[in-house]
Motif scaffolding. Structure first.
Motif, PDB file in Angstrom:
ATOM      1  N   ASP A  50       0.876  -1.173   0.000  1.00 35.07           N
ATOM      2  CA  ASP A  50       0.000   0.000   0.000  1.00 35.07           C
ATOM      3  C   ASP A  50       0.906   1.213   0.000  1.00 35.07           C
ATOM      4  O   ASP A  50       1.646   1.449   0.955  1.00 35.07           O
ATOM      5  N   HIS A  51       0.855   1.973  -1.047  1.00 33.87           N
ATOM      6  CA  HIS A  51       1.734   3.127  -1.189  1.00 33.87           C
ATOM      7  C   HIS A  51       1.240   4.332  -0.375  1.00 33.87           C
ATOM      8  O   HIS A  51       1.998   5.268  -0.113  1.00 33.87           O
ATOM      9  N   GLY A  52      -0.002   4.284   0.070  1.00 36.86           N
ATOM     10  CA  GLY A  52      -0.671   5.418   0.695  1.00 36.86           C
ATOM     11  C   GLY A  52       0.058   6.189   1.778  1.00 36.86           C
ATOM     12  O   GLY A  52       0.200   7.410   1.676  1.00 36.86           O
ATOM     13  N   PRO A  53       0.531   5.544   2.847  1.00 37.66           N
ATOM     14  CA  PRO A  53       1.051   6.327   3.976  1.00 37.66           C
ATOM     15  C   PRO A  53       2.493   6.809   3.832  1.00 37.66           C
ATOM     16  O   PRO A  53       3.056   7.352   4.774  1.00 37.66           O
ATOM     17  N   PHE A  54       3.116   6.673   2.660  1.00 38.14           N
ATOM     18  CA  PHE A  54       4.550   6.897   2.570  1.00 38.14           C
ATOM     19  C   PHE A  54       4.977   8.137   1.783  1.00 38.14           C
ATOM     20  O   PHE A  54       6.168   8.353   1.575  1.00 38.14           O
ATOM     21  N   GLY A  55       4.054   8.979   1.358  1.00 32.79           N
ATOM     22  CA  GLY A  55       4.403  10.128   0.529  1.00 32.79           C
ATOM     23  C   GLY A  55       5.442  11.041   1.149  1.00 32.79           C
ATOM     24  O   GLY A  55       6.437  11.403   0.507  1.00 32.79           O
ATOM     25  N   ASP A  56       5.254  11.415   2.409  1.00 33.57           N
ATOM     26  CA  ASP A  56       6.199  12.328   3.063  1.00 33.57           C
ATOM     27  C   ASP A  56       7.557  11.659   3.283  1.00 33.57           C
ATOM     28  O   ASP A  56       8.600  12.292   3.122  1.00 33.57           O
ATOM     29  N   VAL A  57       7.542  10.380   3.618  1.00 34.03           N
ATOM     30  CA  VAL A  57       8.797   9.649   3.810  1.00 34.03           C
ATOM     31  C   VAL A  57       9.577   9.620   2.496  1.00 34.03           C
ATOM     32  O   VAL A  57      10.783   9.909   2.465  1.00 34.03           O
ATOM     33  N   GLU A  58       8.899   9.292   1.406  1.00 31.32           N
ATOM     34  CA  GLU A  58       9.560   9.243   0.102  1.00 31.32           C
ATOM     35  C   GLU A  58      10.133  10.601  -0.288  1.00 31.32           C
ATOM     36  O   GLU A  58      11.257  10.691  -0.788  1.00 31.32           O
ATOM     37  N   LEU A  59       9.378  11.656  -0.061  1.00 29.55           N
ATOM     38  CA  LEU A  59       9.843  13.010  -0.375  1.00 29.55           C
ATOM     39  C   LEU A  59      11.102  13.337   0.416  1.00 29.55           C
ATOM     40  O   LEU A  59      12.097  13.815  -0.131  1.00 29.55           O
ATOM     41  N   GLN A  60      11.087  13.069   1.716  1.00 31.09           N
ATOM     42  CA  GLN A  60      12.242  13.389   2.547  1.00 31.09           C
ATOM     43  C   GLN A  60      13.449  12.533   2.179  1.00 31.09           C
ATOM     44  O   GLN A  60      14.594  13.020   2.188  1.00 31.09           O
ATOM     45  N   LEU A  61      13.242  11.269   1.840  1.00 32.55           N
ATOM     46  CA  LEU A  61      14.357  10.431   1.385  1.00 32.55           C
ATOM     47  C   LEU A  61      14.944  10.968   0.079  1.00 32.55           C
ATOM     48  O   LEU A  61      16.174  11.030  -0.080  1.00 32.55           O
ATOM     49  N   ALA A  62      14.090  11.375  -0.849  1.00 33.01           N
ATOM     50  CA  ALA A  62      14.573  11.947  -2.118  1.00 33.01           C
ATOM     51  C   ALA A  62      15.391  13.204  -1.850  1.00 33.01           C
ATOM     52  O   ALA A  62      16.453  13.410  -2.463  1.00 33.01           O
ATOM     53  N   GLU A  63      14.924  14.057  -0.941  1.00 32.79           N
ATOM     54  CA  GLU A  63      15.669  15.272  -0.593  1.00 32.79           C
ATOM     55  C   GLU A  63      17.010  14.917   0.049  1.00 32.79           C
ATOM     56  O   GLU A  63      18.033  15.547  -0.245  1.00 32.79           O
ATOM     57  N   TYR A  64      17.026  13.921   0.913  1.00 34.17           N
ATOM     58  CA  TYR A  64      18.260  13.477   1.553  1.00 34.17           C
ATOM     59  C   TYR A  64      19.267  13.007   0.505  1.00 34.17           C
ATOM     60  O   TYR A  64      20.427  13.423   0.499  1.00 34.17           O
ATOM     61  N   PHE A  65      18.832  12.124  -0.396  1.00 32.14           N
ATOM     62  CA  PHE A  65      19.746  11.596  -1.402  1.00 32.14           C
ATOM     63  C   PHE A  65      20.194  12.664  -2.398  1.00 32.14           C
ATOM     64  O   PHE A  65      21.263  12.540  -2.997  1.00 32.14           O
ATOM     65  N   ALA A  66      19.407  13.730  -2.557  1.00 30.72           N
ATOM     66  CA  ALA A  66      19.802  14.841  -3.424  1.00 30.72           C
ATOM     67  C   ALA A  66      20.752  15.802  -2.706  1.00 30.72           C
ATOM     68  O   ALA A  66      21.257  16.746  -3.307  1.00 30.72           O
TER      69      ALA A  66
END
Length: 168
Positions: A50-66
């Motif tokens: 279920d992809h639903g509850p992870f939007g903010d986590v994914e965004l913050q991980l993308a920012e971290y890796f960038a």
């Protein structure tokens, strides 16, 4: 479902260090596991996709890796013993771009001499990267065990070191 029952879901996202499996318990991040991570729980415990509850986590991980994020502020559900939770909470205090030894971490939590126990708790960290267990090194400054493998540990430290004057 009773009041004490929990609901778990998961998803997998791609990252520069390989696929990451995110697990949420009752909508709160409770796991972040790398591919072939040592001490990862059985995937059958992750619940349905279920992809639903992870939007903010994914965004913050993308920012971290960038290289655009040095700290995470997503809610976490750290499930473990009291000692493990103390260690995992303290890990979040190790500054971005720096490392502490297991002994320094043991001193920080008020348990001098417990560096081996700290190392064991560190190895059982259920939320890699966000709870930065990769920032803990041996007393001599050398890389030591990491559930995601020493190559990934070095990659994460290199990412954080870019733009930082010193590692220690």
């Amino acid at each position: 479902m009773t009041a004490t029952a929990t609901s778990r879901v998961h998803t997998t996202v791609l990252s520069p260090i390989g696929p990451l499996t995110l697990v949420a318990t009752d909508g709160i991040l409770s796991g972040l596991y790398m591919d072939a991570q040592r001490h990862a729980p059985d995937e059958a415990t992750f619940g349905p996709r279920d992809h639903g509850p992870f939007g903010d986590v994914e965004l913050q991980l993308a920012e971290y890796f960038a290289g655009d994020r040095t700290d995470f502020d997503v809610p976490l559900r750290l499930e473990g013993t009291e000692f493990q939770r103390r260690v995992w909470t303290a890990l979040r205090e190790v500054p971005y771009g720096r490392t502490w030894s297991y002994g320094q971490l043991a001193d920080h939590i008020g348990s001098p001499g417990a560096s081996r126990a700290v190392g064991l708790a560190n190895g059982r960290n259920p939320i890699a990267i966000i709870v930065p267990c990769h920032r803990v090194v041996g007393a001599d400054g050398k890389l030591t065990g990491y559930g995601g493998g020493l190559e990934r540990k070095q990659q994460l430290l290199d990412l954080e070191r870019d733009g930082s004057d010193r590692l220690f």
